[in-house]
Design a protein around this motif. Structure first.
Motif, PDB file in Angstrom:
ATOM      1  N   MET A 141     120.391  -4.273  16.365  1.00  0.00           N
ATOM      2  CA  MET A 141     120.094  -2.942  16.874  1.00  0.00           C
ATOM      3  C   MET A 141     119.852  -3.550  18.353  1.00  0.00           C
ATOM      4  SD  MET A 141     119.075  -0.380  13.890  1.00  0.00           S
ATOM      5  CE  MET A 141     118.056  -0.711  13.890  1.00  0.00           C
TER       6      MET A 141
ATOM      7  N   GLU B  55     123.089  -5.362  20.121  1.00  0.00           N
ATOM      8  CA  GLU B  55     124.044  -3.676  20.155  1.00  0.00           C
ATOM      9  C   GLU B  55     124.114  -2.527  21.461  1.00  0.00           C
ATOM     10  OE1 GLU B  55     125.980  -2.933  15.983  1.00  0.00           O
ATOM     11  OE2 GLU B  55     123.957  -1.566  16.376  1.00  0.00           O
ATOM     12  N   CYS B  56     122.452  -2.492  21.690  1.00  0.00           N
ATOM     13  CA  CYS B  56     121.788  -1.769  22.519  1.00  0.00           C
ATOM     14  C   CYS B  56     121.865  -2.547  23.906  1.00  0.00           C
ATOM     15  CB  CYS B  56     120.168  -1.318  22.742  1.00  0.00           C
ATOM     16  SG  CYS B  56     119.944  -0.132  21.616  1.00  0.00           S
TER      17      CYS B  56
ATOM     18  N   ILE C  65     118.637   4.588  15.813  1.00  0.00           N
ATOM     19  CA  ILE C  65     117.814   4.302  15.322  1.00  0.00           C
ATOM     20  C   ILE C  65     116.492   4.292  14.276  1.00  0.00           C
ATOM     21  CG2 ILE C  65     116.022   2.169  15.718  1.00  0.00           C
ATOM     22  CD1 ILE C  65     117.539   1.068  18.214  1.00  0.00           C
TER      23      ILE C  65
ATOM     24  N   ILE D 217     124.658   2.061  17.724  1.00  0.00           N
ATOM     25  CA  ILE D 217     124.702   1.937  16.948  1.00  0.00           C
ATOM     26  C   ILE D 217     125.492   1.993  15.553  1.00  0.00           C
ATOM     27  CG2 ILE D 217     122.472   0.933  14.262  1.00  0.00           C
ATOM     28  CD1 ILE D 217     122.061   0.783  17.363  1.00  0.00           C
TER      29      ILE D 217
ATOM     30  N   VAL E   3     122.825   0.967   8.093  1.00  0.00           N
ATOM     31  CA  VAL E   3     121.228   0.729   8.733  1.00  0.00           C
ATOM     32  C   VAL E   3     120.134   1.282   7.856  1.00  0.00           C
ATOM     33  CG1 VAL E   3     119.868   1.068  10.560  1.00  0.00           C
ATOM     34  CG2 VAL E   3     122.191  -0.013  10.704  1.00  0.00           C
TER      35      VAL E   3
END
Length: 806
Positions: A255, A258-259, A274, A454, A460
């Motif tokens: 994650m 991904e940011c 998140i 995300i 997730v």
């Protein structure tokens, strides 16, 4: 002839009016240029003190200096109306001209208001305070001030050219597509110009008083790149730890990556969902620093719901970046300036003026503040609030736990974000594990398509499942006695328990009623200052780290972002988002098998003055009953995406009439006061009916009335400094007469030692001697006997001196 703007306290040097006006104009232009309104802002800067070009004001300021013990009558010279009148007379008479009239109204209002707050263009009495000021106010030397302005500052021909440029900027501003009507655009433009003028005026005056030149702007791009490298070094260090390859840590890393990738996209309004415990703070910081560096942003701003999260997140970021001087924590306004009207200031810089000039404009590279302070910037009265507005532009703003936006402020919040996206060139990240339905209201949020950062969100959430919700709310009721017994039973099974209840009173009573025990007990609430809460949390974390028995009783302040992990959590029934946040304090890092979060219904809580919690509790109970009847309902889980969507739909549906900030006394919504079309504005229609004519203005908004009624927390609060540890020394120093720079530093330090009193709390302390005025009542502090080492504020003002932590 020298006309005087200010006289320096230290050496009695004079700052001429033309020096001041041209200096403020230059600063205002720089601020205006951020959103393409350089000349509109500059116009306000060059006109704001035009009324000081008079013999009357010159004599007034000289007499004030020569006779400090017996100065001339305060407020006897009006110096802020002249600039507004000049615009009105030259560009707002005769045949209506859209560009000229709107410019005169927007800039003129900022000019005549720069010692108080924006005037109403139309109020509930069907009158225009703005028109009354620019048309009727007696200005004996108005012609002289205008002549001197065109002699010393700018000639009439060049002034006309400057105004033409400003009108072009105005037309371009209004033509930009925006997710709201024209009145909303004009409201936000007026507030931005007012922000630019206030900050430019205060900054220029402060620099003169301190005998300094304007500070060169630091290259924020290089700074953010340095910060980003430090953060990446820290992330790489995490990857070398022994538990780096656990499933949860692998997912956290994914994650975070991904940011980082998402930071390459254009600025906009995005969501970062998140799950609790997923490393949200560092992942969002990674996005913010990379995006800020790439896009030339000036600030990274974290906006959080509670002051507790400021302390924790700021400490975490400081630990990584190692640069305390560039990280600002802003909890609350220590100085009360909401009712200020300092038109009577003489030009000499006294203590009162130093407070106003103190550097408090959010110009730091990294800022941590609260949702209350963010909304106050746009909508609350007080020049200190609105002065910060322009520094929200060209920023990356992370809204942590955005589901905590007060319901009454949802539409106002959406308007502010839409402005920052469209005009302010900011990137806005709505960060939470439980995204609210902010786009399902009347005044919608202009969120970007494919906004979620995300990917595979449902998977997730499943992967982060570390707790199960145990429903003890649908079949039984708890009071403190029964809850105490339940906690004792659980202590036979687990080492650590967190109990989160909805009101401070019930939390305090539960803590006080607990009989002596060998188990360490702790109490947390907003009656304690930030430094005090930090001390308690450090003790709690130490017990948790060593696997020792510990019980913590807290209000909801511990839920949002506080990094603690208990074996068991007991949560009083409330909204699903709060239950989810409380669950995030249980088995936070997944080091144990699935643990229990117990949801109870506590009968001793009085929620009559907490309508949002009351409504949230009702909806959550309905969903719990559905799940009990059919475990497959709502995705089969109280905290599933489906359950959360259903919750927010019903939540906003039940509170639909509150979303636009309804003002009971006026029987009117705040959105109508600030941005309604004239054709449906009830004040405008009443004006036409009373005076049998149209209001001769393009704008009919009621800025001051709206600000007078705006409170994020509906019961008005007052910030006070408490005598806890270093807070006592801060109180002593604020009683002295320091420089502007010293005052700025003390006010910054005071943030850690400040609490907010509700009106009844302030009144009770005032009656029993628990409040101490500082700096002429502009700052307040608690008496030593009004602060307790266990609970914080003592409304009875009878805490024993030996019990104080000083």
């Amino acid at each position: 002839m020298v006309f005087i703007a200010h006289i320096r306290e230290s050496d009695k040097q004079i700052q001429s009016v033309e020096e001041h006006l041209l200096g403020v104009k230059a600063l205002a232009e720089t601020i205006g240029d951020k959103i393409g309104v350089k000349h509109i802002a500059g116009l306000a800067g060059m006109l704001h003190d035009m009324g000081k070009f008079t013999h009357q004001f010159k004599n007034y300021i000289i007499e004030a200096v020569q006779n400090p013990e017996n100065p001339p009558k305060r407020g006897s010279v009006d110096h802020s109306t002249s600039g507004g009148r000049l615009l009105y007379q030259k560009y707002h008479t005769g045949v209506p001209s859209r560009g000229g009239w709107i410019l005169a109204e927007v800039v003129g209002n900022a000019v005549i208001s720069h010692h108080s707050y924006l005037h109403d263009f139309l109020n509930s009495d069907q009158e225009s305070p703005y028109l009354r000021r620019v048309e009727e106010r007696e200005l004996p030397e108005y012609e002289r001030s205008m002549e001197n302005f065109f002699t010393y500052v700018i000639c009439e021909e060049k002034f006309q050219q400057y105004v033409s440029r400003a009108v072009e900027e105005l037309e371009e501003f209004l033509s930009k597509p925006f997710a709201a009507n024209g009145e909303s655009k004009l409201m936000l433009l007026t507030k931005y110009i007012f922000s630019a003028l206030i900050d430019a005026d205060r900054t220029n005056t402060r620099l003169f008083e301190e005998n300094r030149s304007e500070e060169p702007e630091q290259c924020r791009k290089d700074l953010f790149e340095t910060y980003y490298k430090k953060l990446m070094d820290k992330i790489r260090a995490f990857q070398e730890e022994s538990d780096a390859d656990t499933p949860i840590n692998i997912l956290r890393r994914k994650m975070s990556d991904e940011c980082d990738k998402f930071a390459e996209k254009p600025s906009g309004i995005y969501t970062l969902s998140i799950p609790t415990g997923g490393g949200k703070t560092l992942a969002s910081l990674r996005y913010a620093l990379k995006h800020a560096s790439r896009e030339g942003k000036k600030h990274v701003i974290y906006v959080v719901p509670f002051t507790t999260i400021i302390e924790q997140n700021a400490a975490e970021v400081r630990n990584i970046l190692k640069d305390d001087g560039n990280i600002l924590e802003h909890h609350s306004n220590v100085i009360d300036d909401e009712q200020d009207d300092d038109e009577d200031q003489s030009g000499m810089i006294n203590t009162r003026q130093k407070l106003k000039l103190a550097k408090d404009n959010w110009d730091s590279p990294i800022i941590f503040t609260t949702m209350v302070q963010f909304l106050n910037v746009f909508y609350a009265r007080g020049s200190r609030n609105i002065r910060r507005l322009h520094n929200l532009c060209e920023s990356v703003i992370i809204f942590d736990e955005v589901q905590k936006v007060p319901v009454s402020c949802v539409s106002l919040f959406n308007h502010a974000l839409n402005f920052l996206k469209t005009y302010g060139r900011s990137s806005l990240i709505l960060c939470t594990a439980t995204q609210p339905a902010l786009s399902r209201v009347k005044h919608q949020l202009d969120i970007n398509p494919d906004a979620e950062i995300i990917q595979d969100l449902s998977q997730v959430i499943d992967a982060f499942k570390r707790v199960e919700i145990v429903d003890k709310a649908t079949d039984e009721l708890f009071d403190n006695e029964k809850l105490t017994q339940f906690i004792r039973e659980k202590l036979d099974e687990v080492q650590s328990i967190l109990v989160v209840l909805n009101t401070k009173t019930v939390v305090k009573n539960l803590y006080c009623e607990w009989e002596s025990s060998e188990v360490p007990l702790y109490h947390l609430s907003t009656s304690m200052c930030a430094s005090h809460r930090n001390t308690i949390l450090k003790k709690v974390r130490n017990h948790l780290k060593h696997g020792e028995k510990v019980v913590c009783f807290s209000t909801q302040l511990i839920e949002a972002g506080v990094d603690v992990s208990f074996d068991c959590v007991i949560r009083s029934l409330s909204g699903l988002d709060s239950i989810a946040q409380a669950a995030g304090r249980c088995n936070r890092h997944g080091k144990r098998e699935i643990q229990q979060v117990y949801v109870i219904d506590h009968v001793e809580e009085n929620l009559d003055h907490l309508p949002e919690i009351k409504v949230g509790k009702k909806i959550s109970k309905k969903i719990l009953i559905d799940l009990k009847a059919n475990p497959k309902h709502h995705g089969g889980n109280l905290l599933s995406v489906r359950a959360m969507d259903r919750y927010f739909q019903e939540f906003y549906g039940d509170l639909d009439k509150s979303l636009n900030y309804f003002i009971p006394k006026l029987k009117k919504e705040m959105t109508e006061l600030l941005m309604s079309d004239k054709t449906i504005n009830s004040y405008y229609l009443a004006y036409k009916d009373r005076w049998k004519k149209h209001l001769p203005l393009y704008i009919a908004n009621s800025y001051r009335t709206a600000a007078d009624y705006f409170q994020v927390i509906h019961d008005h609060t007052t910030a006070v400094i408490v005598p806890y540890e270093e807070g006592k020394e801060i109180i002593v120093q604020l009683n002295g007469s320091g420089t502007i720079e010293n005052l700025s530093g003390l006010l910054r330090k005071a943030q850690q030692y400040t609490i907010n009193l509700l009106r009844y709390e302030r009144d009770q302390l005032a009656q029993n001697g628990g409040l101490v005025p500082l700096l002429g009542g502009k700052v307040w502090a608690l008496a030593e006997t009004a602060y307790n080492k266990e609970f914080g504020v003592d409304l009875e003002n009878n805490s024993e001196l030996e019990d104080l932590l000083i």
